[in-house]
Design a protein around this motif. Sequence first.
Motif, PDB file in Angstrom:
ATOM      1  N   UNK C  66       0.831  -1.203   0.000  1.00 45.01           N
ATOM      2  CA  UNK C  66       0.000   0.000   0.000  1.00 45.01           C
ATOM      3  C   UNK C  66       0.872   1.262   0.000  1.00 45.01           C
ATOM      4  N   UNK C  67       1.867   1.270   0.875  1.00 49.06           N
ATOM      5  CA  UNK C  67       2.748   2.441   0.974  1.00 49.06           C
ATOM      6  C   UNK C  67       3.569   2.627  -0.289  1.00 49.06           C
ATOM      7  N   UNK C  70       1.311   4.153  -2.979  1.00 51.60           N
ATOM      8  CA  UNK C  70       1.013   5.580  -2.798  1.00 51.60           C
ATOM      9  C   UNK C  70       2.249   6.461  -2.957  1.00 51.60           C
ATOM     10  N   UNK C  71       3.394   5.983  -2.484  1.00 51.77           N
ATOM     11  CA  UNK C  71       4.630   6.782  -2.526  1.00 51.77           C
ATOM     12  C   UNK C  71       5.780   5.875  -2.915  1.00 51.77           C
ATOM     13  N   UNK C  72       5.853   5.534  -4.233  1.00 56.89           N
ATOM     14  CA  UNK C  72       6.873   4.571  -4.678  1.00 56.89           C
ATOM     15  C   UNK C  72       8.294   5.108  -4.510  1.00 56.89           C
ATOM     16  N   UNK C  73       9.205   4.194  -4.223  1.00 54.66           N
ATOM     17  CA  UNK C  73      10.603   4.595  -4.070  1.00 54.66           C
ATOM     18  C   UNK C  73      11.181   5.152  -5.367  1.00 54.66           C
ATOM     19  N   UNK C  74      10.837   4.501  -6.479  1.00 57.96           N
ATOM     20  CA  UNK C  74      11.392   4.907  -7.774  1.00 57.96           C
ATOM     21  C   UNK C  74      10.297   5.374  -8.714  1.00 57.96           C
ATOM     22  N   UNK C  93       7.475  10.307   3.180  1.00 56.88           N
ATOM     23  CA  UNK C  93       6.017  10.273   2.991  1.00 56.88           C
ATOM     24  C   UNK C  93       5.431   9.023   3.641  1.00 56.88           C
ATOM     25  N   UNK C  94       6.058   7.886   3.426  1.00 53.31           N
ATOM     26  CA  UNK C  94       5.571   6.646   4.048  1.00 53.31           C
ATOM     27  C   UNK C  94       5.487   6.800   5.566  1.00 53.31           C
ATOM     28  N   UNK C  95       6.508   7.421   6.160  1.00 51.98           N
ATOM     29  CA  UNK C  95       6.518   7.609   7.602  1.00 51.98           C
ATOM     30  C   UNK C  95       5.334   8.469   8.063  1.00 51.98           C
TER      31      UNK C  95
END
Lengths: 139, 139, 139
Positions: C66-67, C70-74, C93-95
């Motif tokens: 899910x994370x 929503x906020x992909x690393x790449x 963002x994940x945090x």
Amino acid sequence: MKSHRQELWFNTPSRRNYINITNQVEDIIKKSGIQEGLCLVNAMHITASVYINDDESGLIQDYDDFLEKLAPHEPISQYRHNNTGEDNGDAHIKRQLMGREVVVAISNGSLDFGPWEQIFYAEFDGRRKKRVLVKVVGE
Amino acid sequence: MKSHRQELWFNTPSRRNYINITNQVEDIIKKSGIQEGLCLVNAMHITASVYINDDESGLIQDYDDFLEKLAPHEPISQYRHNNTGEDNGDAHIKRQLMGREVVVAISNGSLDFGPWEQIFYAEFDGRRKKRVLVKVVGE
Amino acid sequence: MKSHRQELWFNTPSRRNYINITNQVEDIIKKSGIQEGLCLVNAMHITASVYINDDESGLIQDYDDFLEKLAPHEPISQYRHNNTGEDNGDAHIKRQLMGREVVVAISNGSLDFGPWEQIFYAEFDGRRKKRVLVKVVGE
């Protein structure tokens, strides 16, 4: 330092529900006799939230739509958690987005709130008995 | 147990703003005289957040982009809350994602922080006077 | 009022990890000797979270998916924060979505928890030493 502990119980008729619990928390603070301190209000179950926002029916529907768009209940097969035989994978995600708990200030023996702050219990996997913990600490 | 209460006031020029309030909170802790305890910092309004993260301008823009992508301000008709005549339905959602409050430890009379922790007031519906509550409890 | 402060250190082998720290927090509460109060558990770094939910491997994978959706690393170029030379814009963002901290009640000298509540340290930018703060206050 004084402390007081009390539980609120809920058994909502549908899977998702949003219940204003502000008065119940205020009553517990009065009962505690604590004038200055902090009050923790947290869901004791992991598919429910406690959060603070406006008691406005359109907004509550907006929250529900938003959460259902980001983490839809169906198809239940999209969540690995549901391989355990449960169907509430979405509810665990919705709860994380809305939060487990609120910590509120107690001043002069009451909730120290802005004009529109209201405490809500948000249920994302209801239809069974679940609890909220209210813990008050102070003097 | 000692306690101390103070408000911070904001009136941001634009709808969305991110303001570092770490020094103001640290000053309030000093003023409280409390050496060991907890400090609650919460938005008193329901379209604003208090959160802790880095004070880096690119990151703040990333947060703003992310929130605006998930819950865009326009079209305002997409939120039922705006049927009340308001136009801030998006701000209520953005605030939930970023959170209402932070609770921080006080040790040796100061914020007990990691190297990059900074407290921010995030405004999602500004251009009017709004408040943050700082409540310090401890000894 | 008594207080107790302790740090937990982590150095996770991969970028993202989810570690159950419930027993470590319970041990710190025992060590504090505090019977009634509050316990703050917070990430001291701004690309990690502390949250409470179920210890179920499918659910943890659901959170991670899910994370990352929503906020992909790449691509790392999608985050302005990464113009600083870092590659962890997504982790900030994940945090925020999973939260910085939990506040838990202490009753009768133990974590006052519902049946499935477990405290997790969630790392979104690991492979180096990072800390969690546990601050216990009460009596």
